[in-house]
Structures are given as structure tokens and as C-alpha cells.
Design a protein around this motif. Structure first.
Motif, PDB file in Angstrom:
ATOM      1  N   LYS A   1       0.810  -1.225   0.000  1.00  0.00           N
ATOM      2  CA  LYS A   1       0.000   0.000   0.000  1.00  0.00           C
ATOM      3  C   LYS A   1       0.842   1.272   0.000  1.00  0.00           C
ATOM      4  O   LYS A   1       0.338   2.350  -0.329  1.00  0.00           O
ATOM      5  CB  LYS A   1      -0.921   0.012   1.222  1.00  0.00           C
ATOM      6  N   ASN A   2       2.117   1.161   0.394  1.00  0.00           N
ATOM      7  CA  ASN A   2       2.942   2.363   0.581  1.00  0.00           C
ATOM      8  C   ASN A   2       4.199   2.387  -0.279  1.00  0.00           C
ATOM      9  O   ASN A   2       5.076   3.220  -0.064  1.00  0.00           O
ATOM     10  CB  ASN A   2       3.330   2.479   2.065  1.00  0.00           C
ATOM     11  N   LYS A   3       4.272   1.523  -1.275  1.00  0.00           N
ATOM     12  CA  LYS A   3       5.494   1.372  -2.071  1.00  0.00           C
ATOM     13  C   LYS A   3       5.782   2.568  -2.983  1.00  0.00           C
ATOM     14  O   LYS A   3       6.903   2.709  -3.487  1.00  0.00           O
ATOM     15  CB  LYS A   3       5.423   0.097  -2.899  1.00  0.00           C
ATOM     16  N   LYS A   4       4.805   3.453  -3.193  1.00  0.00           N
ATOM     17  CA  LYS A   4       5.052   4.619  -4.052  1.00  0.00           C
ATOM     18  C   LYS A   4       5.836   5.711  -3.321  1.00  0.00           C
ATOM     19  O   LYS A   4       6.382   6.613  -3.954  1.00  0.00           O
ATOM     20  CB  LYS A   4       3.721   5.171  -4.570  1.00  0.00           C
ATOM     21  N   ASP A   5       5.859   5.637  -2.010  1.00  0.00           N
ATOM     22  CA  ASP A   5       6.613   6.595  -1.191  1.00  0.00           C
ATOM     23  C   ASP A   5       7.791   5.871  -0.556  1.00  0.00           C
ATOM     24  O   ASP A   5       7.760   4.657  -0.377  1.00  0.00           O
ATOM     25  CB  ASP A   5       5.726   7.168  -0.080  1.00  0.00           C
ATOM     26  N   PRO A   6       8.832   6.618  -0.160  1.00  0.00           N
ATOM     27  CA  PRO A   6       9.869   5.960   0.643  1.00  0.00           C
ATOM     28  C   PRO A   6       9.238   5.512   1.968  1.00  0.00           C
ATOM     29  O   PRO A   6       8.422   6.228   2.541  1.00  0.00           O
ATOM     30  CB  PRO A   6      10.916   7.055   0.858  1.00  0.00           C
ATOM     31  N   PHE A   7       9.594   4.323   2.408  1.00  0.00           N
ATOM     32  CA  PHE A   7       8.951   3.801   3.610  1.00  0.00           C
ATOM     33  C   PHE A   7       9.970   3.230   4.585  1.00  0.00           C
ATOM     34  O   PHE A   7      11.066   2.822   4.212  1.00  0.00           O
ATOM     35  CB  PHE A   7       7.892   2.751   3.264  1.00  0.00           C
TER      36      PHE A   7
END
Length: 516
Positions: free
Chosen positions: A257-263
Motif C-alpha cells: 500500500k505504501n510502495k510509491k513513497d519511501p517507507f
């Protein structure tokens, strides 16, 4: 001319974008629980005892540290230091957290996830928490919103084992709520027996599927008695055997769900901590009974996360650091054959002691940094510690830490990246669980032990013992780790100048309230 200028502009824009991405890797910290220096194949475990191919591959393709440390030899203080960048002995109530502990990290503390959010990261913690929930003086309100918690100190998302699994209750906490809690069956948690007929590990010992050896004999769940009492919440209770699968499932789900942003993902394993209950498919996969089997299970977890990163095309822009919250222990309250089936396996490797002690085996653990294409494979002798993530990542990401925060977190990023000539930390203070004001102080090859309690636990050269076995030790001792890694020969009398210098330096760091 216009086309050329436009092309140059596009090229520069792309280059700047790629540079920005390169500076902001995804970060996954996989923190094992009670894993010793010698518990993995890449650190000397023999294949006949257990096999850890996935973690071994991280070490082979990444940077394996021989002087990688956690800051304390028990769970809660290491996790506190990891997230705050400050030695736990400087904080309040940072010893091993009881079942109904309030949040130990103050809401206004500047934390590692705070810093990463400031740098544009999405942040999550999945797995064991053991840092308390709820307000000071109140603690967790299990049937209401569990605030403050991880989300109040910098995490966007949490899926937790709220305490540690030998302490009640056996429920998941997702963000601010106990998962699947039926309001008609409220959860009660306490340290006093709720009724005379409440089944415990003492009164119903013959019903247990895993017997206790000391202390863990209160409420029974899933055939195992725990520390503390609880009633209700039956629909919310989990099965011990399923914890590892659930951590992997929720980690993949959140990354997706969060792979488009650095995590930033803090994957907090519980596998080796008691009660050691591997999933059925891992039973008998090692030669060391349940303790070995859960190491194999942990290795599977690591493999699953790496496999998912590859599948999503994230591996080359993700820095994985594998570490442990403290060293190993054999009998930690349950009769699971950990000691009986140890054989010739040396869980702490060449070091003495383990969990609960300030000997090297208590805090020197596996520490691997893996980032394909950025970190070159190799072995490093530089000193790095779990307390250093805030200082290291802040500098790498161009974030300035507040002066009054992360008081002991140093910038060792170049050492973690394996850059030529890079130095690790010049000094390190080690602590036990904080009960006896016992400290280890390493500076270069020298190690000072200061046992104000004049006692140590879980100590014997290259062996694991019961966590309850205390032994007398001198208040001060000095060792040359380059020649005596097992800390057998006290050199204080032979090296009085070094001895006095080390004592003075340690005391100054304690008095100053900071070392950064």
C-alpha cells in the motif's frame, strides 16, 4: 537549439529525480528477539544443528558486522534506545515492561520515525512492541482506544503484539484498537487473580502443553501459562503458532500500500522469545528442539520479505538491516528443551554471557546491512549499534536532529554502507535490564565492566544457562577484547592507567546525560 536545451533540461530533471530516490532508500529494520551472535550459519552455527539460508544470503550479499551491538541485554531498553536514539538508562521506567505498562516513550519525544516522517517517509511497526500503551498512571484501556501508542510517537501504522508473548494478553493491536474485540466480551488484564477458580499454571499444570520452570504460571491460553492474568476478549485472542505468518502477511500488505513513497518498516520478530512455539510446519526442522525450530522460522520470515521486495521491484532501493534486541538465553521460564538439546551449539558464539548480562554475549549480536547495488558484500569490524539509526539516517537524509533529542545516536552511516575508510562508533555503553546499574563500556579494544550490583545473570563461557542463575562478580573489571573476547582475564591491576581512564570516561558519559 530549443530541442537541445529541452533535452538537457529533461535529462537534468531525471538525474535529479534519480539522485533524490537514491538518497531516500526504503528502510526495513528486522529486529530478532533473543538471537545470539552464534545462532546463524553466517556467524558460525553448524548446518547439522540448524540452517538459515535466507539470512546467510543477506550476509553473503551484504555487509556482515563482527562488532554489531544492541544497546541493552533485554527487550524493552533496547527498543526504547533504538526508537529514541538515547540510552534507556537515561529514561524513566525503561526496564522490562509489565503487561499493563503505559507508553514508556514520552509523546513529546523526538523519535526515529518522527525524523523519517520529516524526511517524507511512511512509517510502520509490525510485530512485538513491549514499550507500553496508554497514558502515564493509567496504562492501556484495552476495550477503548489504546492511546498514546506507536502512532503518537511517529508511526503511521502499527500491527502489534502489545507486550511480549509470555505476558498477557494474547491479542493483536492494530493502530488504536484490539483487533476483533467483541464489546459483549470485554477484555480485563491485571496482576491479581480475578477469582478463586481462575485456572492457572499452578492449579491446572497437568493441562499444559508446555510446562513452566519459573515464574510463568498465571493465566493459561493455548495450553501455555503466562505472566499476569486476563479474562474475556476470546474472539480477539490469537494462536501462538500463527504469529510469524501474521507478521509477514501484515508487512507485505503495508509495503504494497505504501510502495510509491519511501517507507520505513520496523519488523519486530518474536520467534525466539519464550514461549517458543513454532508453527507446525517448522517443528523438527532443526536439531535443537523448539529454540532451533523458531530460528528456522525467523529465517523463513526474512526470506519472505526479501522475496516480496523482489516481486515488487523494490529490492535495489531498499536497505535492510538485520539485528537482534539482545543476546541468547536457554531456560527463560519454560521447559522447551532449549538447554537439553543445545549440544555443541554456541548460541553466543565466542562470547560469554547472554540475555540479562553486560558480557559481550548479552549485547554483541548478528548485525547485517543489505542494499543491493549500494552496499558491497564484505565483513566489517567497525562498531555499530541499534541506537545509531536516528543519527545515521538523519545525516544521510539531510535532516538536522534537535539538540535535545537522540542524545546518544551517532552517525555511523558510512560504516553501515561499507565505505572505504569509514569508522564506526568510538565508544559504546552497554546495559542489562537496568535493575542493578550494571554497565559495560567499550572503547576500541578495551572493555570495562561495572557491576554496581556485584552480580550477573546468565553467565558462563560459551554456554547458556537459566535466566535466574545469578553469580557474584567484582564491581569493576577490565578486558582486552582483541585477545580475550570471552572476558576471562581481568587486566585492571596490570593496566591501571587504562583502567582509571575507562572508569572516568564511563562516569562522564553517565553524568553528562548525553554522548552525541
Amino acid at each position: 537549439m530549443k530541442k537541445i536545451t529541452s533535452s538537457i533540461f529533461v535529462s537534468i530533471t531525471v538525474l535529479l529525480a534519480l539522485t533524490a530516490v537514491a538518497k531516500k532508500p526504503n528502510v526495513i529494520v528486522i529486529m530478532a528477539d533473543d538471537l545470539g551472535y552464534g545462532d546463524l550459519g553466517c556467524y558460525g552455527a553448524k548446518p547439522k544443528n540448524l540452517k538459515t539460508p535466507n539470512i546467510d544470503k543477506l550476509a553473503k550479499d551484504g555487509l556482515k558486522f563482527t562488532s554489531g551491538y544492541c544497546s541493552a541485554s533485554t527487550c524493552t531498553p533496547t527498543r526504547y534506545s533504538f526508537l529514541t536514539g538515547t540510552y534507556a538508562f537515561r529514561g524513566k521506567n525503561t526496564g522490562i515492561a509489565p503487561p499493563s505498562s503505559p507508553l514508556i516513550i514520552p509523546e513529546d519525544a523526538y523519535t526515529l520515525p518522527d525524523m523519517l516522517k520529516q524526511a517524507g517517509y511512511k512509517t510502520a511497526v509490525v510485530g512485538k512492541w513491549h514499550l507500553g500503551l496508554g497514558s502515564p498512571g493509567v496504562g492501556p484501556q484495552w476495550n477503548e482506544q489504546l492511546k498514546p501508542g506507536p502512532r503518537e510517537i511517529g508511526f503511521d501504522y502499527n500491527f502489534l503484539l502489545p507486550t511480549t508473548n509470555d505476558r498477557v494478553p494474547q491479542v493483536y493491536v492494530e493502530n488504536h484498537r484490539v483487533l476483533n474485540l467483541d464489546p459483549k466480551d470485554p477484555l480485563w488484564v491485571g496482576m491479581k487473580k480475578p477469582s478463586d477458580d481462575h485456572p492457572t499454571g499452578v492449579t491446572h499444570r497437568d493441562t499444559l502443553k508446555m510446562d513452566w520452570t519459573h515464574g510463568h504460571n498465571h493465566t493459561i491460553h493455548n495450553g501455555i501459562s503466562r505472566i499476569g492474568f486476563y479474562t474475556g476478549g476470546h474472539a480477539a485472542r490469537f494462536r501462538d503458532e500463527d504469529l510469524a505468518d501474521k507478521w509477514v502477511e501484515k508487512s507485505k500488505e503495508w509495503i504494497g500500500k505504501n510502495k510509491k513513497d519511501p517507507f520505513f518498516l520496523f519488523f519486530a520478530s518474536h520467534d525466539l522469545h519464550v514461549p517458543r512455539i513454532p508453527h507446525e510446519r517448522f517443528r523438527g526442522t532443526s536439531a535443537m528442539s523448539y529454540r532451533g525450530d523458531v530460528i528456522v522460522q525467523l529465517d523463513w520470515c526474512v526470506g519472505e520479505i526479501v522475496k516480496y521486495l523482489k516481486k515488487e521491484g523494490l529490492e535495489k532501493n531498499t536497505m535492510i538491516v538485520f539485528c537482534s534486541d539482545n543476546g541468547p538465553v536457554g531456560d527463560d521460564g519454560y521447559a522447551d528443551e532449549a538447554l537439553e538439546k543445545m549440544g555443541d551449539h554456541k548460541a553466543a558464539g565466542p562470547y560469554s554471557g547472554g540475555k540479562y548480562s553486560i558480557f559481550e554475549g548479552g549485547t554483541r549480536t548478528p548485525f547485517i546491512a543489505y542494499w543491493p547495488g549500494t552496499i558491497k558484500p564484505g565483513v566489517s569490524d567497525e562498531v555499530v549499534c541499534t541506537i545509531d539509526f536516528a543519527g545515521s539516517l538523519a545525516n544521510h537524509l539531510g535532516v538536522k536532529l534537535p539538540e535535545d533529542a537522540c542524545l546518544d545516536s551517532l552517525d555511523v552511516m558510512d560504516a553501515m554502507l561499507g565505505k572505504k575508510g569509514a569508522k564506526g562508533r568510538p565508544h559504546l555503553i552497554q546495559q542489562d535490564n537496568g535493575r542493578g546499574n550494571n554497565y559495560g563500556y567499550r572503547a576500541g579494544k578495551w572493555k570495562l565492566q561495572r557491576h554496581d550490583s556485584k552480580k550477573t545473570q546468565n553467565f558462563q563461557v560459551n554456554k547458556l544457562l537459566s535466566s535466574q542463575r545469578g553469580q557474584p562478580v567484582p564491581q569493576y573489571a577490565l578486558f582486552d577484547l582483541s585477545k580475550d573476547p570471552a572476558e576471562k582475564n581481568n587486566l585492571a591491576e596490570k593496566n591501571p592507567k587504562v583502567f582509571e581512564r575507562m572508569k572516568s570516561e564511563l562516569q562522564k558519559f553517565l553524568d553528562d546525560g548525553r554522548s552525541r
